[in-house]
Design a protein around this motif. Structure first.
Motif, PDB file in Angstrom:
ATOM      1  N   LEU A 145       0.690  -1.316   0.087  1.00  0.00           N
ATOM      2  CA  LEU A 145      -0.056   0.006  -0.103  1.00  0.00           C
ATOM      3  C   LEU A 145       1.012   1.443   0.028  1.00  0.00           C
ATOM      4  CD1 LEU A 145      -2.871   1.148   0.116  1.00  0.00           C
ATOM      5  CD2 LEU A 145      -2.591   1.394   2.679  1.00  0.00           C
ATOM      6  N   LYS A 146       2.123   1.249   0.701  1.00  0.00           N
ATOM      7  CA  LYS A 146       2.919   2.251   0.789  1.00  0.00           C
ATOM      8  C   LYS A 146       3.460   2.598  -0.532  1.00  0.00           C
ATOM      9  CE  LYS A 146       3.656   2.468   5.910  1.00  0.00           C
ATOM     10  NZ  LYS A 146       4.997   2.368   6.753  1.00  0.00           N
ATOM     11  N   ARG A 147       3.838   1.513  -1.325  1.00  0.00           N
ATOM     12  CA  ARG A 147       4.370   1.788  -2.537  1.00  0.00           C
ATOM     13  C   ARG A 147       3.373   2.133  -3.632  1.00  0.00           C
ATOM     14  NH1 ARG A 147       6.436  -2.559  -5.765  1.00  0.00           N
ATOM     15  NH2 ARG A 147       5.184  -4.128  -4.797  1.00  0.00           N
ATOM     16  N   ALA A 148       2.086   1.816  -3.463  1.00  0.00           N
ATOM     17  CA  ALA A 148       0.970   2.321  -4.104  1.00  0.00           C
ATOM     18  C   ALA A 148       0.811   3.793  -4.244  1.00  0.00           C
ATOM     19  CB  ALA A 148      -0.205   1.381  -4.146  1.00  0.00           C
ATOM     20  N   ARG A 149       0.728   4.064  -2.816  1.00  0.00           N
ATOM     21  CA  ARG A 149       0.562   5.398  -2.213  1.00  0.00           C
ATOM     22  C   ARG A 149       1.643   6.412  -2.960  1.00  0.00           C
ATOM     23  NH1 ARG A 149       1.604   6.852   3.746  1.00  0.00           N
ATOM     24  NH2 ARG A 149       3.816   6.423   2.896  1.00  0.00           N
TER      25      ARG A 149
END
Length: 194
Positions: A124-128
């Motif tokens: 999720l952090k990478r996607a964000r």
């Protein structure tokens, strides 16, 4: 627990063409209307919808977007989405699993609806970060997620939204423009200011 794989969604769509009743559910209809109402601009040049499924919300978005890239991790719902959206030449539909795949272009609207909780926190952090990097200055990022706990999802809707709230504020890339919560879902609109 890893992020849910594409095979998870393939299995869900093999069991039902519309497993979450996007076409018929009064809850989904009301949520879609709230989603569109939350967008503070009437018109967007280039929108990116992550997790389009069978394209019900995508079709509603066509009235507000010059171009729309709608993606889903599973190819199975995209067959239905392509039929639904065949009359809209401004729509491109692609199979794409975020964050391992991401389009190489800039958007003035990114919509993450009912997808973020399928990812583990690191994904999720990478996607964000990818969303922030591919959002134009002044562009909008809209999140909409179911908030009750689901045992086989890595995250809750609130955990997803809080990760984006951490990237908002003074000296940070996002500004939180508005938010609302019902008993079943949470909606937050951000803009990118730097």
């Amino acid at each position: 627990m890893p992020s849910l794989p594409t095979t998870y969604f393939d299995d869900v769509y093999r069991a039902s063409n519309d497993p979450w009743s996007f076409e018929t559910s009064p809850y989904e209809k009301a949520k879609y209307e709230a989603t569109l109402a939350a967008l503070s601009k009437n018109h967007y040049r280039n929108a990116f919808e992550i997790g389009c499924s069978i394209g019900v919300l995508s079709e509603m978005l066509t009235q507000r977007c010059d171009k729309l890239l709608a993606v889903d991790a599973s190819e199975l719902p995209l067959e239905t989405a392509r039929k639904r959206l065949a009359a809209y030449p401004q729509v491109t539909i692609r199979q794409m699993a975020i964050p391992n795949e991401f389009p190489d272009q800039q958007f003035d609207l990114i919509l993450l609806s009912e997808v973020g909780y399928y990812l583990v926190l690191d994904d999720l952090k990478r996607a964000r970060q990818l969303m922030i990097d591919h959002l134009e200055i002044g562009g909008h990022l809209l999140l909409v997620h179911w908030t009750p706990f689901v045992h086989d999802y890595p995250l809750t809707g609130d955990q997803v939204h809080e990760q984006f709230m951490e990237a908002a504020g003074e000296g940070k890339p996002l500004t939180h423009l508005s938010g609302q919560r019902t008993d079943k879902y949470r909606l937050d609109l951000f803009s990118r200011d730097q």
